[in-house]
Design a protein around this motif. Structure first.
Motif, mmCIF file in Angstrom:
data_model
loop_
_atom_site.group_PDB
_atom_site.id
_atom_site.type_symbol
_atom_site.label_atom_id
_atom_site.label_comp_id
_atom_site.label_asym_id
_atom_site.label_seq_id
_atom_site.Cartn_x
_atom_site.Cartn_y
_atom_site.Cartn_z
ATOM 1 N N THR A 1 24.454 -8.435 33.390
ATOM 2 C CA THR A 1 23.599 -7.397 32.839
ATOM 3 C C THR A 1 24.150 -6.858 31.528
ATOM 4 O O THR A 1 23.393 -6.528 30.615
ATOM 5 C CB THR A 1 23.441 -6.243 33.848
ATOM 6 O OG1 THR A 1 22.923 -6.784 35.056
ATOM 7 C CG2 THR A 1 22.484 -5.201 33.323
ATOM 8 N N LEU A 2 25.476 -6.768 31.421
ATOM 9 C CA LEU A 2 26.070 -6.347 30.161
ATOM 10 C C LEU A 2 25.707 -7.322 29.048
ATOM 11 O O LEU A 2 25.299 -6.914 27.947
ATOM 12 C CB LEU A 2 27.591 -6.252 30.300
ATOM 13 C CG LEU A 2 28.353 -5.814 29.049
ATOM 14 C CD1 LEU A 2 27.917 -4.415 28.631
ATOM 15 C CD2 LEU A 2 29.861 -5.863 29.290
ATOM 16 N N ALA A 3 25.814 -8.618 29.352
ATOM 17 C CA ALA A 3 25.441 -9.628 28.365
ATOM 18 C C ALA A 3 23.953 -9.542 28.046
ATOM 19 O O ALA A 3 23.540 -9.644 26.885
ATOM 20 C CB ALA A 3 25.792 -11.024 28.885
ATOM 21 N N THR A 4 23.144 -9.330 29.085
ATOM 22 C CA THR A 4 21.707 -9.211 28.878
ATOM 23 C C THR A 4 21.380 -8.011 28.006
ATOM 24 O O THR A 4 20.512 -8.084 27.132
ATOM 25 C CB THR A 4 20.984 -9.058 30.236
ATOM 26 O OG1 THR A 4 21.247 -10.219 31.021
ATOM 27 C CG2 THR A 4 19.488 -8.923 30.038
ATOM 28 N N SER A 5 22.072 -6.885 28.238
ATOM 29 C CA SER A 5 21.825 -5.681 27.454
ATOM 30 C C SER A 5 22.126 -5.918 25.978
ATOM 31 O O SER A 5 21.343 -5.570 25.103
ATOM 32 C CB SER A 5 22.664 -4.518 27.982
ATOM 33 O OG SER A 5 22.371 -4.262 29.336
ATOM 34 N N VAL A 6 23.295 -6.527 25.729
ATOM 35 C CA VAL A 6 23.687 -6.785 24.343
ATOM 36 C C VAL A 6 22.711 -7.750 23.677
ATOM 37 O O VAL A 6 22.201 -7.497 22.575
ATOM 38 C CB VAL A 6 25.123 -7.346 24.287
ATOM 39 C CG1 VAL A 6 25.480 -7.767 22.864
ATOM 40 C CG2 VAL A 6 26.107 -6.310 24.806
ATOM 41 N N ILE A 7 22.452 -8.866 24.368
ATOM 42 C CA ILE A 7 21.532 -9.854 23.808
ATOM 43 C C ILE A 7 20.141 -9.256 23.641
ATOM 44 O O ILE A 7 19.467 -9.463 22.622
ATOM 45 C CB ILE A 7 21.472 -11.103 24.706
ATOM 46 C CG1 ILE A 7 22.819 -11.821 24.699
ATOM 47 C CG2 ILE A 7 20.385 -12.061 24.234
ATOM 48 C CD1 ILE A 7 22.893 -12.993 25.662
ATOM 49 N N GLY A 8 19.715 -8.490 24.650
ATOM 50 C CA GLY A 8 18.387 -7.890 24.579
ATOM 51 C C GLY A 8 18.248 -6.939 23.408
ATOM 52 O O GLY A 8 17.262 -6.976 22.672
ATOM 53 N N MET A 9 19.252 -6.080 23.213
ATOM 54 C CA MET A 9 19.185 -5.126 22.110
ATOM 55 C C MET A 9 19.238 -5.840 20.756
ATOM 56 O O MET A 9 18.522 -5.471 19.823
ATOM 57 C CB MET A 9 20.331 -4.118 22.218
ATOM 58 C CG MET A 9 20.221 -3.151 23.393
ATOM 59 S SD MET A 9 18.683 -2.182 23.376
ATOM 60 C CE MET A 9 17.731 -3.063 24.619
ATOM 61 N N VAL A 10 20.096 -6.839 20.663
ATOM 62 C CA VAL A 10 20.167 -7.614 19.417
ATOM 63 C C VAL A 10 18.825 -8.283 19.145
ATOM 64 O O VAL A 10 18.326 -8.285 18.009
ATOM 65 C CB VAL A 10 21.297 -8.662 19.498
ATOM 66 C CG1 VAL A 10 21.209 -9.628 18.321
ATOM 67 C CG2 VAL A 10 22.648 -7.979 19.512
ATOM 68 N N VAL B 1 11.695 -4.665 27.698
ATOM 69 C CA VAL B 1 11.233 -4.399 29.065
ATOM 70 C C VAL B 1 12.057 -5.189 30.078
ATOM 71 O O VAL B 1 12.475 -4.653 31.115
ATOM 72 C CB VAL B 1 9.738 -4.739 29.198
ATOM 73 C CG1 VAL B 1 9.280 -4.629 30.653
ATOM 74 C CG2 VAL B 1 8.898 -3.817 28.317
ATOM 75 N N ILE B 2 12.318 -6.461 29.786
ATOM 76 C CA ILE B 2 13.104 -7.288 30.703
ATOM 77 C C ILE B 2 14.531 -6.768 30.817
ATOM 78 O O ILE B 2 15.108 -6.713 31.912
ATOM 79 C CB ILE B 2 13.101 -8.758 30.235
ATOM 80 C CG1 ILE B 2 11.700 -9.361 30.404
ATOM 81 C CG2 ILE B 2 14.116 -9.583 31.016
ATOM 82 C CD1 ILE B 2 11.567 -10.779 29.878
ATOM 83 N N THR B 3 15.104 -6.359 29.696
ATOM 84 C CA THR B 3 16.461 -5.820 29.717
ATOM 85 C C THR B 3 16.535 -4.564 30.577
ATOM 86 O O THR B 3 17.475 -4.388 31.371
ATOM 87 C CB THR B 3 16.929 -5.494 28.287
ATOM 88 O OG1 THR B 3 16.930 -6.701 27.517
ATOM 89 C CG2 THR B 3 18.340 -4.914 28.301
ATOM 90 N N ALA B 4 15.547 -3.675 30.437
ATOM 91 C CA ALA B 4 15.513 -2.459 31.248
ATOM 92 C C ALA B 4 15.440 -2.797 32.737
ATOM 93 O O ALA B 4 16.107 -2.165 33.566
ATOM 94 C CB ALA B 4 14.324 -1.591 30.841
ATOM 95 N N HIS B 5 14.666 -3.814 33.078
ATOM 96 C CA HIS B 5 14.550 -4.195 34.484
ATOM 97 C C HIS B 5 15.850 -4.783 35.005
ATOM 98 O O HIS B 5 16.248 -4.522 36.148
ATOM 99 C CB HIS B 5 13.412 -5.205 34.668
ATOM 100 C CG HIS B 5 13.171 -5.570 36.091
ATOM 101 N ND1 HIS B 5 13.249 -6.875 36.554
ATOM 102 C CD2 HIS B 5 12.863 -4.802 37.176
ATOM 103 C CE1 HIS B 5 12.996 -6.886 37.851
ATOM 104 N NE2 HIS B 5 12.756 -5.651 38.249
ATOM 105 N N ARG B 6 16.546 -5.563 34.189
ATOM 106 C CA ARG B 6 17.825 -6.129 34.630
ATOM 107 C C ARG B 6 18.855 -5.017 34.863
ATOM 108 O O ARG B 6 19.658 -5.081 35.795
ATOM 109 C CB ARG B 6 18.370 -7.120 33.598
ATOM 110 C CG ARG B 6 17.455 -8.279 33.251
ATOM 111 C CD ARG B 6 16.910 -8.995 34.447
ATOM 112 N NE ARG B 6 17.921 -9.567 35.311
ATOM 113 C CZ ARG B 6 17.660 -10.274 36.401
ATOM 114 N NH1 ARG B 6 16.398 -10.466 36.767
ATOM 115 N NH2 ARG B 6 18.634 -10.764 37.141
ATOM 116 N N LEU B 7 18.837 -3.998 34.032
ATOM 117 C CA LEU B 7 19.742 -2.872 34.235
ATOM 118 C C LEU B 7 19.429 -2.159 35.549
ATOM 119 O O LEU B 7 20.325 -1.747 36.282
ATOM 120 C CB LEU B 7 19.639 -1.891 33.059
ATOM 121 C CG LEU B 7 20.206 -2.388 31.728
ATOM 122 C CD1 LEU B 7 19.843 -1.418 30.619
ATOM 123 C CD2 LEU B 7 21.714 -2.557 31.809
#
Length: 298
Positions: free
Chosen positions: A62-71, A262-268
């Protein structure tokens, strides 16, 4: 005395725009990789794990997803802004608008016009809400969960607001009606609401389906169908002369950016649930051990 030749519009591979073009390609690949990783790789890796190991994998993923998602969100939005700048200055990628419209006009036939109109209506103001509502009803009932309703609704509302804001703020004119296929549309052109909504709604439905799909092949097919649908809708907008190419291109990047958010928020949210359940397990085990101890004789 010779008159100077008018400046020619720079192409997307011109030196001053090549990094934007390469960035666009990279962000599309990044967004696709992110979606594939969080829905395919993570479940496979964590299938045989439990306890602290499971939480570590979930947290790292999820940390990786958050970073990638925000980028991805920032980069995709920046690219959309760059496309808008090219539109306002009539250079860069905007140089493809008129040539692509002319190419579309050159291949039109009555039956192709009818088919393109029917397909584009699927992503219209009537067709897309129907698809979204049906997906909400079917997925919510089958899964006994409000998650599909919440995600599809949030994605759809965001997509709608982005479309309205973009059209009202920018107010770009559509191609001339003489170059369009009826029925004509008269609202502002930038960005393409049909293309933006197709990316977001098809993308979030594909994401929800992938969450329950076990086979990699099935997931790839789902992603391919969603991507093909979005590309086809965008192509019909240009073919019918209802939008410029850059209207569709900007809509793709804006839609992909919102979808990534939206996907990043759901993964968090899912990781928060994993952490909560893991924290509850030790307390439950301690309670069971205490209750199983023999009571002292009275």
């Amino acid at each position: 005395m010779s008159t100077p030749e008018p400046a020619r519009a720079a192409g997307i591979w011109a030196p001053e725009h090549v990094w934007v073009t390469l960035g666009a390609v990279a962000m599309v690949f990044l967004a696709a990789t992110q979606s594939l990783a969080v829905t395919t790789v993570m479940p496979l890796v964590s299938a045989d794990l439990d306890g602290a190991a499971l939480y570590a994998v979930a947290f790292a993923g999820t940390l990786a997803t958050s970073v990638i998602g925000m980028v991805a969100v920032v980069a995709l939005t920046a690219i959309a802004a760059e496309i808008y700048e090219a539109v306002t200055e009539s250079d860069g990628v905007a140089g493809l608008d008129k040539p692509l419209l002319a190419a579309a006009i050159s291949i039109r036939t009555p039956w192709l016009d009818t088919a393109a109109t029917a397909l584009t209506d699927v992503a219209g103001v009537i067709g897309m809400p129907i698809i979204a509502v049906l997906a909400i009803i079917i997925l919510t009932i089958r899964r006994h969960s409000w998650t599909p309703a919440l995600l599809i609704t949030a994605a759809g509302i965001g997509s709608l607001l982005m479309t309205i804001a973009g059209k009202n703020l920018i107010g770009r004119a559509r191609p001339d009606l003489t170059d369009a296929v009826p029925p004509y549309e008269h609202s502002p052109s930038f960005p393409s609401g049909h293309a933006l909504n197709a990316v977001v709604i098809a993308g979030i439905i594909a994401y929800l389906l992938i969450l329950r799909q076990q086979r990699l092949t099935t997931r790839i097919i789902t992603i391919t169908i969603a991507a093909t649908f979005a590309v086809a809708i965008g192509a019909t907008r240009v073919y019918l002369g209802h939008h410029w190419f850059t209207d569709v291109l900007a809509a793709y990047f804006l839609g992909a950016g919102w979808l990534a958010l939206v996907i990043t928020a759901h993964r968090l949210y899912l990781t928060a649930r994993v952490r909560k359940s893991l924290q509850a397990e030790p307390s439950k085990s301690s309670l069971q051990e205490t209750s199983s101890e023999p009571k002292p004789d009275a």
